[in-house]
Design a protein around this motif. Structure first.
Motif, mmCIF file in Angstrom:
data_model
loop_
_atom_site.group_PDB
_atom_site.id
_atom_site.type_symbol
_atom_site.label_atom_id
_atom_site.label_comp_id
_atom_site.label_asym_id
_atom_site.label_seq_id
_atom_site.Cartn_x
_atom_site.Cartn_y
_atom_site.Cartn_z
ATOM 1 N N ALA A 1 -7.386 -8.510 8.622
ATOM 2 C CA ALA A 1 -6.282 -8.081 7.758
ATOM 3 C C ALA A 1 -6.719 -8.070 6.301
ATOM 4 O O ALA A 1 -6.369 -7.154 5.542
ATOM 5 N N THR A 2 -7.481 -9.076 5.912
ATOM 6 C CA THR A 2 -7.996 -9.106 4.541
ATOM 7 C C THR A 2 -8.924 -7.924 4.292
ATOM 8 O O THR A 2 -8.808 -7.226 3.270
ATOM 9 N N TYR A 3 -9.831 -7.673 5.227
ATOM 10 C CA TYR A 3 -10.792 -6.578 5.054
ATOM 11 C C TYR A 3 -10.078 -5.231 4.939
ATOM 12 O O TYR A 3 -10.307 -4.470 3.987
ATOM 13 N N TYR A 4 -9.217 -4.933 5.901
ATOM 14 C CA TYR A 4 -8.558 -3.626 5.886
ATOM 15 C C TYR A 4 -7.519 -3.527 4.770
ATOM 16 O O TYR A 4 -7.276 -2.435 4.237
ATOM 17 N N GLY A 5 -6.916 -4.653 4.410
ATOM 18 C CA GLY A 5 -5.992 -4.638 3.286
ATOM 19 C C GLY A 5 -6.706 -4.281 1.996
ATOM 20 O O GLY A 5 -6.244 -3.435 1.217
ATOM 21 N N ILE A 6 -7.847 -4.910 1.771
ATOM 22 C CA ILE A 6 -8.631 -4.624 0.565
ATOM 23 C C ILE A 6 -9.175 -3.200 0.601
ATOM 24 O O ILE A 6 -9.089 -2.459 -0.391
ATOM 25 N N ARG A 7 -9.723 -2.803 1.746
ATOM 26 C CA ARG A 7 -10.273 -1.443 1.841
ATOM 27 C C ARG A 7 -9.183 -0.400 1.631
ATOM 28 O O ARG A 7 -9.398 0.631 0.968
ATOM 29 N N GLY A 8 -8.011 -0.663 2.171
ATOM 30 C CA GLY A 8 -6.905 0.267 1.994
ATOM 31 C C GLY A 8 -6.450 0.355 0.551
ATOM 32 O O GLY A 8 -6.203 1.449 0.031
ATOM 33 N N GLU A 9 -6.337 -0.787 -0.110
ATOM 34 C CA GLU A 9 -5.921 -0.794 -1.512
ATOM 35 C C GLU A 9 -6.906 -0.022 -2.385
ATOM 36 O O GLU A 9 -6.500 0.753 -3.266
ATOM 37 N N VAL A 10 -8.186 -0.237 -2.151
ATOM 38 C CA VAL A 10 -9.206 0.458 -2.940
ATOM 39 C C VAL A 10 -9.130 1.963 -2.692
ATOM 40 O O VAL A 10 -9.176 2.768 -3.637
ATOM 41 N N ALA A 11 -9.006 2.353 -1.426
ATOM 42 C CA ALA A 11 -8.940 3.778 -1.099
ATOM 43 C C ALA A 11 -7.714 4.432 -1.722
ATOM 44 O O ALA A 11 -7.805 5.513 -2.326
ATOM 45 N N VAL A 12 -6.560 3.789 -1.596
ATOM 46 C CA VAL A 12 -5.332 4.342 -2.174
ATOM 47 C C VAL A 12 -5.478 4.465 -3.689
ATOM 48 O O VAL A 12 -5.073 5.476 -4.287
ATOM 49 N N SER A 13 -6.066 3.462 -4.313
ATOM 50 C CA SER A 13 -6.255 3.490 -5.769
ATOM 51 C C SER A 13 -7.205 4.598 -6.193
ATOM 52 O O SER A 13 -7.127 5.092 -7.324
ATOM 53 N N ASP A 14 -8.093 4.993 -5.280
ATOM 54 C CA ASP A 14 -9.027 6.089 -5.556
ATOM 55 C C ASP A 14 -8.467 7.450 -5.152
ATOM 56 O O ASP A 14 -9.185 8.452 -5.154
ATOM 57 N N TRP B 1 -3.731 4.340 3.342
ATOM 58 C CA TRP B 1 -2.477 3.783 3.857
ATOM 59 C C TRP B 1 -2.591 3.420 5.333
ATOM 60 O O TRP B 1 -1.881 2.529 5.809
ATOM 61 N N GLU B 2 -3.483 4.081 6.064
ATOM 62 C CA GLU B 2 -3.702 3.707 7.464
ATOM 63 C C GLU B 2 -4.328 2.322 7.549
ATOM 64 O O GLU B 2 -3.974 1.519 8.425
ATOM 65 N N ASP B 3 -5.265 2.034 6.646
ATOM 66 C CA ASP B 3 -5.860 0.695 6.606
ATOM 67 C C ASP B 3 -4.818 -0.350 6.228
ATOM 68 O O ASP B 3 -4.808 -1.462 6.774
ATOM 69 N N VAL B 4 -3.944 -0.002 5.294
ATOM 70 C CA VAL B 4 -2.887 -0.935 4.895
ATOM 71 C C VAL B 4 -1.975 -1.222 6.083
ATOM 72 O O VAL B 4 -1.590 -2.374 6.329
ATOM 73 N N SER B 5 -1.645 -0.183 6.841
ATOM 74 C CA SER B 5 -0.820 -0.361 8.034
ATOM 75 C C SER B 5 -1.492 -1.304 9.022
ATOM 76 O O SER B 5 -0.858 -2.227 9.555
ATOM 77 N N SER B 6 -2.784 -1.087 9.270
ATOM 78 C CA SER B 6 -3.515 -1.960 10.192
ATOM 79 C C SER B 6 -3.512 -3.392 9.690
ATOM 80 O O SER B 6 -3.301 -4.341 10.460
ATOM 81 N N SER B 7 -3.730 -3.564 8.400
ATOM 82 C CA SER B 7 -3.744 -4.903 7.813
ATOM 83 C C SER B 7 -2.420 -5.617 8.044
ATOM 84 O O SER B 7 -2.388 -6.793 8.443
ATOM 85 N N ILE B 8 -1.326 -4.927 7.806
ATOM 86 C CA ILE B 8 -0.008 -5.547 7.970
ATOM 87 C C ILE B 8 0.251 -5.880 9.438
ATOM 88 O O ILE B 8 0.787 -6.955 9.758
ATOM 89 N N MET B 9 -0.142 -4.996 10.344
ATOM 90 C CA MET B 9 0.046 -5.292 11.766
ATOM 91 C C MET B 9 -0.807 -6.474 12.205
ATOM 92 O O MET B 9 -0.369 -7.299 13.021
ATOM 93 N N TYR B 10 -2.021 -6.589 11.674
ATOM 94 C CA TYR B 10 -2.865 -7.738 12.028
ATOM 95 C C TYR B 10 -2.253 -9.026 11.498
ATOM 96 O O TYR B 10 -2.274 -10.057 12.177
ATOM 97 N N ARG B 11 -1.702 -8.978 10.300
ATOM 98 C CA ARG B 11 -1.053 -10.179 9.762
ATOM 99 C C ARG B 11 0.194 -10.516 10.587
ATOM 100 O O ARG B 11 0.509 -11.697 10.795
ATOM 101 N N TYR B 12 0.887 -9.500 11.049
ATOM 102 C CA TYR B 12 2.067 -9.739 11.884
ATOM 103 C C TYR B 12 1.678 -10.486 13.154
ATOM 104 O O TYR B 12 2.288 -11.515 13.495
ATOM 105 N N TRP B 13 0.665 -9.989 13.852
ATOM 106 C CA TRP B 13 0.299 -10.629 15.112
ATOM 107 C C TRP B 13 -0.369 -11.977 14.895
ATOM 108 O O TRP B 13 -0.223 -12.894 15.716
#
Length: 289
Positions: free
Chosen positions: A52-65, A71-83
């Motif tokens: 979740a940390t990895y995909y959350g960070i990767r998603g944030e960087v990609a969105v910022s770029d 946003w797909e990485d952010v979604s995965s990150s949130i689902m991993y944190r949920y489970w």
């Protein structure tokens, strides 16, 4: 924007140093799921937290770029944190009777994640998942031993999120919240019907978020230190979402937090990927749900 850009630079460096992390954690998950044990599922939760940390960070960087795929990485990150949260909560409920006999990890380290998750799920209007997280969060606040009492009595954000959820779900507010000191978040409740006052309260919350998105040491445990919640203003947009749902105006709020690319939460769609489905299947099979 300085705080945000500094954090993004750190994220980029961290990503460059994290080659091989996902393959390693996925390997651990394969082994732990195959063990079909409570301890194995607890280990899966830890690996999901790393992913979740990895995909959350990767998603944030990609969105910022400017890359919408982030946003797909952010979604995965949130689902991993949920489970991860669901597994930790269920593991605690299955072992809490051992408290006093042996050391049993409680849910203290999951409290801020639960609050952020609830906010993100409200933003994405995932009522099914939000209900589960709200139930866990309510248990954290009320079940003896679920969270260290000295830690819990200092918290403000997480009880506020349960108040906001009660408005979102049009359900009863947890009685314990009414006597809690919600600090800066109390201003949102007090100014709920005062648009100008609420706008000022939300500007203060944005600044609070920016100054509590990194663990700089000391006694306070920052609410928003875990990606992707460090740069996503989920709690602010959750307030917006609830007000829109109720037909109330959304006040104009000026803040660097809301001007960043990562604030475009209308692009946030939270869905399960293949790994999340695997974990859900294992969870339901093991716990008989």
């Amino acid at each position: 924007m300085d705080e945000i850009n500094v954090r993004l630079d750190r994220h980029r460096r961290w990503l460059s140093q994290s080659v091989g992390l996902t393959a390693q954690e996925l390997g651990y998950i394969d082994e732990d799921l195959a063990s079909d044990s409570l301890s194995g599922l607890n280990n899966v939760a830890d690996s999901l937290g790393m992913l979740a940390t990895y995909y959350g960070i990767r998603g944030e960087v990609a969105v910022s770029d400017g890359e919408a795929s982030g946003w797909e990485d952010v979604s995965s990150s949130i689902m991993y944190r949920y489970w991860a949260l669901m597994l930790k909560a269920k593991t605690f409920s299955k072992t809490s009777f051992l408290q006093g006999i042996k050391t049993v990890p409680n849910l203290t380290n999951q409290l801020s994640i639960a609050g952020c998750l609830l906010a993100g799920l409200i933003v994405a209007d995932r009522r099914d998942l939000a209900t589960s997280v709200a139930d866990v969060l309510a248990g954290m606040l009320t079940i003896n031993g679920a969270v260290d009492s000295s830690y819990l009595e200092q918290r403000r954000f997480e009880p506020f999120m349960l108040w906001l959820y009660s408005v979102y779900s049009q359900g009863e507010t947890l009685s314990e919240i009414k006597s809690m000191d919600l600090g800066i978040y109390q201003n949102v409740i007090d100014k709920w019907t005062d648009e100008q006052g609420l706008a000022h309260a939300l500007e203060e919350l944005c600044q609070y978020h920016l100054t509590h998105a990194e663990d700089r040491g000391g006694a306070w445990d920052p609410e928003f230190k875990y990606a992707p919640f460090d740069l996503l203003p989920v709690e602010i947009h959750a307030i917006f979402q609830v007000r829109q749902q109720l037909g109330l105006t959304v006040p104009a709020v000026s803040s660097p937090l809301l001007s960043a690319e990562t604030a475009a939460l209308e692009h946030l769609v939270i869905i399960s990927d293949q790994l999340a489905v695997r974990v859900e299947t294992a969870y339901e099979r093991f716990f008989g749900l």
